[in-house]
Design an enzyme around this catalytic site. Sequence first.
Site, PDB file in Angstrom:
ATOM      1  N   CYS A  67      38.759  40.803  39.261  1.00 23.34           N
ATOM      2  CA  CYS A  67      40.007  41.179  39.938  1.00 23.34           C
ATOM      3  C   CYS A  67      40.566  42.510  39.464  1.00 23.34           C
ATOM      4  CB  CYS A  67      41.054  40.072  39.786  1.00 23.34           C
ATOM      5  SG  CYS A  67      41.742  39.909  38.113  1.00 23.34           S
ATOM      6  N   HIS A 106      45.599  37.648  36.520  1.00 21.44           N
ATOM      7  CA  HIS A 106      45.013  38.075  37.788  1.00 21.44           C
ATOM      8  C   HIS A 106      45.835  39.227  38.353  1.00 21.44           C
ATOM      9  CE1 HIS A 106      42.801  37.898  41.493  1.00 21.44           C
ATOM     10  NE2 HIS A 106      43.812  37.477  42.210  1.00 21.44           N
ATOM     11  N   ASP A 121      44.401  40.694  48.373  1.00 21.76           N
ATOM     12  CA  ASP A 121      43.617  40.285  47.210  1.00 21.76           C
ATOM     13  C   ASP A 121      42.138  40.300  47.583  1.00 21.76           C
ATOM     14  OD1 ASP A 121      42.511  39.165  44.970  1.00 21.76           O
ATOM     15  OD2 ASP A 121      43.795  37.392  44.927  1.00 21.76           O
TER      16      ASP A 121
END
Length: 280
Positions: A67, A106, A121
């Site tokens: 991420c 994250h 995302d």
Amino acid sequence: MDVQKYLARIGCSGPCPPTLDTLRYVHLNHVLTVPFENLTIHTGGRVRLELPLLYEKIVSMRRGGFCFENNGLFSWLLSKLGFDVTILSAQVRNRFTGVYGPPFDHFLMMVKLDGHRWLCDVGFGSGFQLPLSLETDSAQVQSHGVYRLRSQGNFIFMEMNSDTEPEGSYCWRELYKFTLEPRERDDFKPMCDYHQTSASSLFFCKSLCSLILPSGRITIMGRKLIVTSLPTKDEQYTTKTTEDLSDEEITEILREKFGIVLQSPLTPKDVEIVPPPPIY
């Protein structure tokens, strides 16, 4: 950043003005072309978050990342395209231990566009394919699943439908929780180090490479190949197959299916995760 080279890397062409159509276009193409992977950790390297290094790895070397890398670079692209981007922090619910990670676990982002807020995302292994509206808590149906953003107290929970009942009701599974507090890139460096060294981190304990396909998903975890197929019109449920791989087969599949050629030998890893202390 060479914006056009980045767009070509993710298969995007033509003008990309800061519109909702562009946001959906580049978001979808990114998750379909850039793998979610942590192979640097398992080839003796270290992940660093400086933007030029992320650009070199993902665009020039045609690699993927986790991420901090995928979303870190994608947020830069969106800013270069003229979008209003806010970096956010989330805590992931570990699917093996059921425990939420700490803050800055994250990296994700919010885009404000024409008075509407969108969650983006491209760096979550089992995440959504198109931006999710932050203006509703209703179910949002996409090609690979049904998602919703549920507010509770100070947090917003990103949830995915894990099963579909005959009546059409949803069984929700929490994937991560976050707030809308703006964050800075440097805020994530300690957690990036943690995920490369902690026995409580999925990324330290398991080597993985995963990519969304139009038909489902393909993943290498440790020495296993996992192929998830979406249901056809005659099927109700997603199916999954698992196959053991040799080192040579891993190298071949990485090249053929993910477009990845590693510069250093990979040491496949798949060990149990040590549950961290609960964080609420």
